[in-house]
Design a protein around this motif. Structure first.
Motif, PDB file in Angstrom:
ATOM      1  N   GLU A 186       0.819  -1.092   0.017  1.00 24.02           N
ATOM      2  CA  GLU A 186       0.073  -0.079   0.174  1.00 24.02           C
ATOM      3  C   GLU A 186       0.823   1.221  -0.036  1.00 24.02           C
ATOM      4  O   GLU A 186       1.957   1.247   0.442  1.00 24.02           O
ATOM      5  CB  GLU A 186      -0.863  -0.110   1.264  1.00 24.02           C
ATOM      6  N   ILE A 187       0.417   2.357  -0.522  1.00 25.82           N
ATOM      7  CA  ILE A 187       0.877   3.554  -0.549  1.00 25.82           C
ATOM      8  C   ILE A 187       0.195   4.793  -0.007  1.00 25.82           C
ATOM      9  O   ILE A 187      -0.841   4.578   0.113  1.00 25.82           O
ATOM     10  CB  ILE A 187       1.451   3.949  -2.133  1.00 25.82           C
ATOM     11  N   THR A 188       0.875   5.870   0.307  1.00 28.28           N
ATOM     12  CA  THR A 188       0.192   7.061   0.729  1.00 28.28           C
ATOM     13  C   THR A 188       1.060   8.188   0.350  1.00 28.28           C
ATOM     14  O   THR A 188       2.472   8.225  -0.405  1.00 28.28           O
ATOM     15  CB  THR A 188       0.295   7.016   2.480  1.00 28.28           C
ATOM     16  N   ASN A 189       0.781   9.274   0.508  1.00 22.34           N
ATOM     17  CA  ASN A 189       1.206  10.687   0.161  1.00 22.34           C
ATOM     18  C   ASN A 189       1.840  10.848  -1.352  1.00 22.34           C
ATOM     19  O   ASN A 189       3.147  11.097  -1.627  1.00 22.34           O
ATOM     20  CB  ASN A 189       2.392  10.949   1.026  1.00 22.34           C
ATOM     21  N   LEU A 190       0.965  10.510  -2.161  1.00 22.04           N
ATOM     22  CA  LEU A 190       1.052  10.493  -3.649  1.00 22.04           C
ATOM     23  C   LEU A 190       1.418  12.078  -4.186  1.00 22.04           C
ATOM     24  O   LEU A 190       0.498  12.820  -3.906  1.00 22.04           O
ATOM     25  CB  LEU A 190      -0.101   9.878  -4.173  1.00 22.04           C
ATOM     26  N   ARG A 191       2.517  12.211  -4.902  1.00 17.15           N
ATOM     27  CA  ARG A 191       2.785  13.563  -5.022  1.00 17.15           C
ATOM     28  C   ARG A 191       3.156  13.386  -6.524  1.00 17.15           C
ATOM     29  O   ARG A 191       4.157  12.672  -6.999  1.00 17.15           O
ATOM     30  CB  ARG A 191       4.077  14.168  -4.416  1.00 17.15           C
ATOM     31  N   TYR A 192       2.475  14.641  -7.517  1.00 20.19           N
ATOM     32  CA  TYR A 192       2.891  14.475  -8.848  1.00 20.19           C
ATOM     33  C   TYR A 192       4.292  15.002  -9.347  1.00 20.19           C
ATOM     34  O   TYR A 192       4.711  15.876  -8.486  1.00 20.19           O
ATOM     35  CB  TYR A 192       1.818  15.333  -9.648  1.00 20.19           C
ATOM     36  N   PHE A 193       4.967  14.375 -10.045  1.00 19.51           N
ATOM     37  CA  PHE A 193       6.199  14.703 -10.447  1.00 19.51           C
ATOM     38  C   PHE A 193       6.159  15.320 -12.061  1.00 19.51           C
ATOM     39  O   PHE A 193       6.744  16.518 -12.043  1.00 19.51           O
ATOM     40  CB  PHE A 193       7.082  13.561 -10.691  1.00 19.51           C
ATOM     41  N   HIS A 194       5.814  14.650 -12.828  1.00 17.86           N
ATOM     42  CA  HIS A 194       5.860  15.280 -14.343  1.00 17.86           C
ATOM     43  C   HIS A 194       5.008  14.386 -15.120  1.00 17.86           C
ATOM     44  O   HIS A 194       4.695  13.158 -14.671  1.00 17.86           O
ATOM     45  CB  HIS A 194       7.381  15.352 -14.864  1.00 17.86           C
ATOM     46  N   SER A 195       4.913  14.725 -16.403  1.00 18.19           N
ATOM     47  CA  SER A 195       4.392  13.744 -17.619  1.00 18.19           C
ATOM     48  C   SER A 195       5.195  13.795 -18.650  1.00 18.19           C
ATOM     49  O   SER A 195       5.998  14.668 -18.970  1.00 18.19           O
ATOM     50  CB  SER A 195       2.913  14.273 -17.718  1.00 18.19           C
ATOM     51  N   GLN A 196       4.934  12.824 -19.627  1.00 14.54           N
ATOM     52  CA  GLN A 196       5.559  12.591 -20.784  1.00 14.54           C
ATOM     53  C   GLN A 196       4.994  11.932 -21.820  1.00 14.54           C
ATOM     54  O   GLN A 196       4.077  10.822 -21.717  1.00 14.54           O
ATOM     55  CB  GLN A 196       6.940  11.869 -20.652  1.00 14.54           C
ATOM     56  N   PRO A 197       4.567  12.340 -23.151  1.00 11.43           N
ATOM     57  CA  PRO A 197       4.155  11.659 -24.337  1.00 11.43           C
ATOM     58  C   PRO A 197       5.053  10.483 -24.332  1.00 11.43           C
ATOM     59  O   PRO A 197       6.212  10.742 -24.432  1.00 11.43           O
ATOM     60  CB  PRO A 197       3.819  12.671 -25.227  1.00 11.43           C
ATOM     61  N   TRP A 198       4.406   9.415 -24.453  1.00  6.06           N
ATOM     62  CA  TRP A 198       5.316   8.156 -24.747  1.00  6.06           C
ATOM     63  C   TRP A 198       4.714   7.471 -25.999  1.00  6.06           C
ATOM     64  O   TRP A 198       3.725   6.817 -25.739  1.00  6.06           O
ATOM     65  CB  TRP A 198       5.215   7.318 -23.774  1.00  6.06           C
TER      66      TRP A 198
END
Length: 255
Positions: A186-198
């Motif tokens: 299980e995870i917690t404290n989700l934080r956005y980093f970046h996005s990339q078209p792939w």
């Protein structure tokens, strides 16, 4: 297309590039007549202030010093901006090829004027380029990172966990589900980093950091052949710099 333009020409999933030249001149330029007036050419943007077109061809034109190059190699040869343009070209060419007929009634489609859409003249159905969002999660526990490897990776390479968003699911829900399904924690404290078209073939990678919240690593053998915690100062082989997964891991290591 009779004026000078850049051309991204693809044949059998390889792009025509000019070897030995400057990175900013990796794709050939000239009027459409120089390349045999490729059919169904798409204008995909601009390159160095000139229009840039993309087209599939049965055979790459013979140009001195030119060679057929895989899409992934464009990043190293010409940098992130040109790689992104080449990725857009390949995705749009795939979309055009895959929507030559209406998915509802089977009628041959045509490009809609003024819009990036294939339109059915019979029933009016519009087919827009497909984008498949996928979430990537780098889980951290103190000074350790959770990395896994797919059987499809190069030997020895480990990466962050990732999976496609399902219908009706938020990015946050996808992140928690994919980590749970792939390694059983299980995870917690989700934080956005970046996005990339792939463009392999049509994904949008959305990358996050997360913290470990509990559970024991139990890899799903259908997706993950190995997973473990790795100290920040003793990481295994990592993905190529072209991928957002490498930048995600490097950001964690440096920060």
């Amino acid at each position: 297309m009779n004026n000078a333009s850049y051309w991204i020409l693809r044949c059998e999933h390889r792009l025509l590039t000019l070897a030995g030249g400057a990175p900013e001149r990796i794709f050939p330029s000239g009027p459409a007549s120089d390349f045999g007036h490729p059919e169904h050419a798409l204008q995909i943007g601009e390159l160095h202030g000139f229009p840039c077109y993309a087209a599939d061809v049965a055979q790459l034109p013979e140009i001195e010093g030119a060679e057929a190059t895989p899409l992934r190699a464009i990043f190293q040869l010409a940098g992130a901006e040109t790689f992104a343009l080449a990725g857009r070209a390949t995705q749009l060419l795939d979309w055009q090829n895959n929507h030559r007929f209406c998915g509802k009634c089977g009628t041959p489609t045509a490009m809609k004027a003024g819009e990036t859409a294939m339109q059915c003249p019979a029933c009016g159905l519009l087919a827009y380029p497909r984008i498949s969002p996928a979430v990537m999660v780098l889980v951290r526990d103190g000074d350790k990172l959770l990395l896994g490897r797919s059987p499809h990776f190069k030997p020895g390479v480990f990466s962050a966990l990732a999976g496609f968003v399902e219908p009706g699911e938020t990015l946050e829900e996808c992140a928690a589900r994919e980590v749970r399904e792939e390694v059983g924690i299980e995870i917690t404290n989700l934080r956005y980093f970046h996005s990339q078209p792939w463009p392999f073939p049509n994904s949008l990678m959305v990358a996050f950091f997360a913290d470990y919240a509990g559970g024991t690593i139990t890899p799903d053998p259908k997706e993950i052949e190995a997973a473990d915690w790795f100290p920040l100062d003793a990481l295994p082989l990592l993905p190529d710099p072209v991928s957002i997964s490498r930048r995600l891991i490097e950001a964690a290591r440096q920060g």
